[in-house]
Design an enzyme around this catalytic site. Structure first.
Site, mmCIF file in Angstrom:
data_model
loop_
_atom_site.group_PDB
_atom_site.id
_atom_site.type_symbol
_atom_site.label_atom_id
_atom_site.label_comp_id
_atom_site.label_asym_id
_atom_site.label_seq_id
_atom_site.Cartn_x
_atom_site.Cartn_y
_atom_site.Cartn_z
ATOM 1 N N GLU A 20 1.304 -33.223 14.341
ATOM 2 C CA GLU A 20 1.062 -32.046 13.515
ATOM 3 C C GLU A 20 0.678 -30.870 14.409
ATOM 4 O O GLU A 20 -0.174 -31.012 15.284
ATOM 5 C CB GLU A 20 -0.056 -32.310 12.493
ATOM 6 C CG GLU A 20 -0.197 -31.171 11.508
ATOM 7 C CD GLU A 20 -1.251 -31.430 10.409
ATOM 8 O OE1 GLU A 20 -1.480 -30.520 9.608
ATOM 9 O OE2 GLU A 20 -1.836 -32.521 10.370
ATOM 10 N N GLY A 23 -9.896 -32.496 16.131
ATOM 11 C CA GLY A 23 -10.955 -33.446 15.865
ATOM 12 C C GLY A 23 -10.404 -34.821 15.558
ATOM 13 O O GLY A 23 -10.879 -35.828 16.064
ATOM 14 N N ALA A 24 -9.359 -34.849 14.715
ATOM 15 C CA ALA A 24 -8.747 -36.114 14.323
ATOM 16 C C ALA A 24 -7.447 -35.808 13.603
ATOM 17 O O ALA A 24 -7.191 -34.668 13.210
ATOM 18 C CB ALA A 24 -9.680 -36.922 13.429
ATOM 19 N N MET A 25 -6.636 -36.855 13.401
ATOM 20 C CA MET A 25 -5.340 -36.686 12.743
ATOM 21 C C MET A 25 -5.091 -37.843 11.803
ATOM 22 O O MET A 25 -5.244 -39.010 12.160
ATOM 23 C CB MET A 25 -4.243 -36.605 13.805
ATOM 24 C CG MET A 25 -2.849 -36.445 13.230
ATOM 25 S SD MET A 25 -2.701 -34.915 12.267
ATOM 26 C CE MET A 25 -1.449 -35.398 11.074
ATOM 27 N N ASN A 57 -2.586 -39.453 10.502
ATOM 28 C CA ASN A 57 -1.337 -40.204 10.483
ATOM 29 C C ASN A 57 -1.429 -41.422 9.558
ATOM 30 O O ASN A 57 -2.411 -42.167 9.591
ATOM 31 C CB ASN A 57 -1.005 -40.703 11.889
ATOM 32 C CG ASN A 57 -1.212 -39.645 12.947
ATOM 33 O OD1 ASN A 57 -0.580 -38.613 12.944
ATOM 34 N ND2 ASN A 57 -2.148 -39.917 13.846
ATOM 35 N N GLU A 112 -10.332 -37.661 7.125
ATOM 36 C CA GLU A 112 -9.028 -38.201 7.497
ATOM 37 C C GLU A 112 -8.597 -39.334 6.568
ATOM 38 O O GLU A 112 -7.409 -39.444 6.226
ATOM 39 C CB GLU A 112 -9.048 -38.676 8.954
ATOM 40 C CG GLU A 112 -9.462 -37.620 9.964
ATOM 41 C CD GLU A 112 -8.676 -36.324 9.869
ATOM 42 O OE1 GLU A 112 -7.498 -36.356 9.482
ATOM 43 O OE2 GLU A 112 -9.249 -35.254 10.182
ATOM 44 N N HIS A 125 -7.221 -37.942 3.316
ATOM 45 C CA HIS A 125 -5.871 -37.409 3.454
ATOM 46 C C HIS A 125 -4.806 -38.418 3.026
ATOM 47 O O HIS A 125 -3.662 -38.027 2.752
ATOM 48 C CB HIS A 125 -5.608 -37.017 4.911
ATOM 49 C CG HIS A 125 -5.869 -35.590 5.222
ATOM 50 N ND1 HIS A 125 -5.429 -34.540 4.436
ATOM 51 C CD2 HIS A 125 -6.525 -35.004 6.274
ATOM 52 C CE1 HIS A 125 -5.791 -33.387 4.972
ATOM 53 N NE2 HIS A 125 -6.469 -33.641 6.085
ATOM 54 N N GLU A 160 -5.446 -29.329 3.406
ATOM 55 C CA GLU A 160 -6.682 -29.213 4.177
ATOM 56 C C GLU A 160 -7.850 -28.694 3.347
ATOM 57 O O GLU A 160 -8.942 -29.256 3.367
ATOM 58 C CB GLU A 160 -6.462 -28.334 5.409
ATOM 59 C CG GLU A 160 -5.488 -28.920 6.417
ATOM 60 C CD GLU A 160 -5.922 -30.268 6.967
ATOM 61 O OE1 GLU A 160 -7.075 -30.678 6.763
ATOM 62 O OE2 GLU A 160 -5.087 -30.932 7.611
#
Length: 883
Positions: free
Chosen positions: A127, A268-270, A272, A305, A308, A327
């Site tokens: 991303e 910070g983080a993703m 996936n 996360e 999400h 977001e």
């Protein structure tokens, strides 16, 4: 890459993709300097009639080693390949399979986008537009495909091989030292959610039973030897999963949920799908190495996360203009989670501090943009406080406006209607309009208009008629590209507080009660009248910060002191003290600039004393009340002609006055709050430590003769990082031998732990002294510092630019020059980190003329440098734009 070429991308130009990808099969053979990627795409036209449009796939700094169509090698004249795209001008008239082979060099990928190496670990970040650095693909969120990924690697180098979805099979490759793993994700997803990890990793594992009775394997992968430090992250994950089932009815949908912590990460983080990749800062924690703030951040980001999975993954964005849809909504969800896990009033205060400190400043400068922008050149630069924090506030306003029941019904409808789709803000809002039976067209302006609205509130009490009236006028200031704004819709929660502290009934002029205390302001100016008011009440306005606005109300200092003591709304009790302090600070800044003396406000001191003495209040809330407005808060309130040195002097004078006047009470509280029990990151314990450390800091600021000795003892004897860092922070503000000794001792204790040494870097970068810039330049050559690691850069350089207002804004311009030099040195290596660092200049136009000229000079120097990345060029050009 499209945005690197500088062409603006416009929301109005959106058109559906000509081709869709039904499935993509990836076969990836890992090698540090040569990774081979074979991608097999099953393509079909997207509802085209007649001859199909050309197939255009995105790329970024890649080239095809082979191209095949339906299993046959493609003739060279049948496609056009560049580093930025792969085009098939005349594709087959039917579904077809395209195979593309690319060769990558992960070890050389310093941008940390696409496939790269973090230490010895292979990992990805896709991303927003990183997948195109791995293979050619229609890299846009509305192309959702089913991914199957085979990974092959040397078994000694990468014994752990992970990808999205569920593990199908794994095994050794006969006659070699290599092995493979095959992963399949049954849920269609955009390519920005693809993830791959390979390396030598330690494992912390657990399981979770969903409400339907399924068992989900939970695995957190970290650097070997650090597995115990993942325990709190795992606990937060399990609580997040349970909370999402209870609060939103969302159950996890795969057999396994994995998190991998890496030390080189731009974000910070993703999120996936099924394989979150985290900056290790937000996974690793122990009482000895992490502060209370670190534990809280881990809890919040793990939750964010995970949430999400539904708001971002199962339902994703149609295009990047809808970024706030995933977001902002997910920030709202993680804020609600933390509020339920900890203290709701304290969480609300901390969130508003962040909003005002980051997003209000963004709204007031040249980088202002709507929650949903209508144009961008580089999407990486729109992962902003406006999209995240203000986006969350818009969702919160929606719930306030229609009520919690209609909001939950709207969320349920959103999930049911749009699961598996790529959607827009309009799709989201339509669900709530339907469940609440209201028209939300005017509310949509919160997504399209930039700027922080300002409300002017005047009150009138008619003793004879026993009525109390509010006149409210709204103004939305001009922002870049939007000189004129339409009136917006505001849900404003209010209370009328009687002399005995009771909330009075809110009966409107027509005799109806005001439902949930929510006023709805829609016009440029409106008057609201309440009846049956036997005495003049104190107005408690914008309770819980129901609307993200600036308010100028005709409340007297006596009314503010009363509300600070008696308001039933905790947020407004805190806000009343903040307003009193801000009024004093702005007055004193003016006096300093005129060469006059600062004054004390005994009423403010009395309000603070009463708060400290009120044992009914939770310590975390009291700690927030005693945290006076920051230098950035004061600069924002002043708005223009800002002198950071005068602000610093005024703020220090107030801290000194509070510490001196309340020394006995602060000392007693400090002693009473001592806790020798084993460390716990729970909310109550965290709050007691927060208040105790605030007391220590104010005692030192007030010149208490024992305060420095107390700080030295606390540093030496602390049994957790929170108390040790708090003591070191207090010592850092006093140029004594004790400070030097403590800083040296801290490095000696923790030199083998990079995340802890980041705290050491950050603390020294924030010291508000003339010698700090020299210290930072020296630290930038320290063996523990690396310009290649985003965490190190943020800790040392970012802390200086964002958290040290007097030294970044030095009158001689040296702070600006240092940041400009660093950004230029960093841009070729990591454009995203360079561009974000450059946003420290976002408020340059608000500075007094001499500093403003020096800041502009550095911006122009950067703008004129050759070969700027698209990321950095976009930030600098928008910062300098006169519009």
């Amino acid at each position: 890459m499209r945005t690197e070429q500088g062409r603006p991308v416009r929301l109005a130009d959106y058109r559906p993709p000509d081709w869709l990808v039904e499935t993509i099969d990836l076969d990836i053979t890992l090698g540090a300097n040569q990774t081979r990627v074979r991608a097999r795409l099953a393509l079909r036209p997207n509802g085209q009639a007649g001859s199909p449009a050309p197939v255009v796939l995105d790329g970024d700094e890649i080239e095809p080693a082979a191209v095949r169509i339906d299993g046959e090698d493609a003739a060279p004249e049948s496609y056009i390949a560049t580093a930025d795209s792969l085009t098939i001008p005349q594709p087959p008239h039917r579904r077809f399979v395209l195979e593309v082979e690319t060769v990558l060099d992960p070890a050389a990928n310093t941008k940390l986008m696409g496939l790269y190496r973090s230490g010895g670990t292979y990992c990805t970040q896709c991303e927003a537009e990183g997948f195109r650095r791995i293979t050619y693909f229609p890299d846009r969120p509305d192309v959702m495909a089913v991914f199957t990924t085979r990974i092959e690697a040397d078994q000694a180098e990468a014994p752990v091989l992970l990808a999205n979805g569920n593990l199908v099979e794994a095994g050794e490759i006969a006659g070699t030292s290599r092995h493979y793993a095959l992963w399949h994700d049954p849920h269609p997803k955009p390519c920005y959610l693809f993830a791959l990890v390979g390396g030598r990793l330690g494992l912390y594992e657990d399981s979770f039973t969903t409400r339907s009775g399924r068992t989900v394997a939970l695995r957190i992968y970290v650097e070997p030897g650090k597995e115990p430090r993942a325990a709190y992250a795992m606990d937060a994950l399990k609580r997040s999963m349970r909370w999402d089932e209870e609060a939103f009815g969302r159950e996890y949908d795969l057999d396994i949920f994995m998190v991998v912590a890496v030390s080189d990460f731009n974000m910070g983080a993703m999120e996936n799908k099924g394989l979150n990749i985290f900056n290790d800062k937000y996974i690793l924690a122990s009482p000895e190495t992490a502060t209370d703030a670190d534990f809280a951040a881990i809890e919040a980001i793990i939750a964010h996360e995970y949430f999400h999975n539904w708001t971002g993954n199962r339902i994703t964005c149609r295009d990047w203009f809808q970024l706030c849809l995933k977001e902002g909504l997910t920030v709202f969800r993680d804020q609600e989670f933390t509020s339920d896990m900890r203290s709701r009033p304290v969480k609300r205060i901390t969130d508003v501090r962040v909003l005002r400190g980051q997003q209000f400043a963004e709204d007031a400068g040249p980088l202002a943009h709507p929650v949903r922008p209508d144009v961008y050149r580089e999407i990486n630069n729109f992962y902003t406080a406006t999209v995240y924090e203000k986006g969350a506030e818009v969702v919160r306003m929606l719930r306030t406006l229609i009520g919690p029941e209609a909001f939950r019904a709207g969320m349920d409808l959103f999930f049911a209607r749009h699961d598996g789709r790529a959607v827009t803000v309009e799709d989201f809002i339509a669900c709530f309009a339907e469940t609440a039976g209201v028209e939300l067209g005017q509310f949509m302006l919160w997504y399209s208009q930039a700027g922080t609205p300002e409300l002017a509130v005047t009150t009138h009490y008619d003793a004879q008629a026993q009525t109390f009236s509010l006149e409210i006028a709204q103004v939305i200031p001009p922002t870049p590209g939007q000189p004129v704004k339409a009136p917006m819709l505001f849900p404003l929660v209010i209370g009328l507080v009687a002399a005995d502290g009771r909330d009075l009934p809110l009966i409107q002029a027509d005799g109806s009660p005001l439902a949930r205390g929510v006023l709805t302001l829609a016009g440029p100016a409106e008057t609201f009248v309440f009846t049956g008011i036997a005495e003049r009440p104190a107005l408690s306005l914008n309770r819980g910060f129901s609307t993200p606005v600036k308010i100028n109300a005709d409340l007297s200092t006596d009314e503010l002191r009363f509300l600070a003591a008696r308001d039933s709304d905790s947020f407004n009790r805190w806000q009343s003290v903040q307003t009193l302090a801000s009024m004093l600070l702005m007055e004193n800044v003016g006096a300093i600039r005129r060469g006059g003396a600062v004054r004390d406000d005994h009423g403010l001191i009395d309000a603070l004393a009463a708060t400290l003495a009120d044992t009914r209040l939770e310590p975390a809330f009291v700690a927030q009340v005693f945290s006076v407005p920051s230098e950035g808060d004061i600069a924002r309130d002043l708005g223009r002609n800002v002198d950071p040195d005068a602000i610093f002097i005024a703020r220090q004078a107030l801290r000194r006055a509070i510490g001196a006047a309340l020394a006995p009470a602060l000392g007693a509280a400090y002693d009473a709050l001592r806790d020798d029990a084993a460390y716990s990151p729970d909310a109550a314990s965290t709050g007691r430590r927060a208040l105790r450390n605030v007391c220590l800091d104010l005692l030192a600021a007030g010149g208490d003769s024992e305060a420095i000795a107390r700080a030295v003892r606390q540093y030496r004897d602390a049994h957790n990082m929170t108390d040790r860092m708090a003591a070191l922070s207090t010592l850092s503000l006093h140029d004594t031998a004790d400070r030097s000794d403590a800083l040296a001792d801290f490095y000696h204790r923790y030199q083998s732990d990079p995340l802890v040494i980041d705290k050491w870097f950050a603390l020294q970068a924030a010291i508000p002294e003339p010698g700090t810039l020299t210290r930072i330049k020296e630290l930038s050559t320290h063996p523990a510092f690396s310009l290649a690691n985003p965490n190190r850069v943020r800790a040392l350089i970012g802390s200086f630019a964002q958290a040290n207002q007097t030294q970044f804004n030095r009158a001689d311009g040296a702070g600006y020059a240092f940041i400009a030099d660093t950004v230029l040195a960093l841009d070729g290596r990591n454009p995203q980190v360079a561009a974000r660092l450059m946003t420290a200049f976002r408020s340059w136009r608000a500075l007094e003329p001499a500093r403003r000229a020096k800041a502009e000079g550095e911006l122009r120097r950067v703008a004129s440098a050759p070969d700027l990345s698209g990321d950095l060029k976009d930030i600098v050009e928008r910062s300098l734009s006169a519009d």
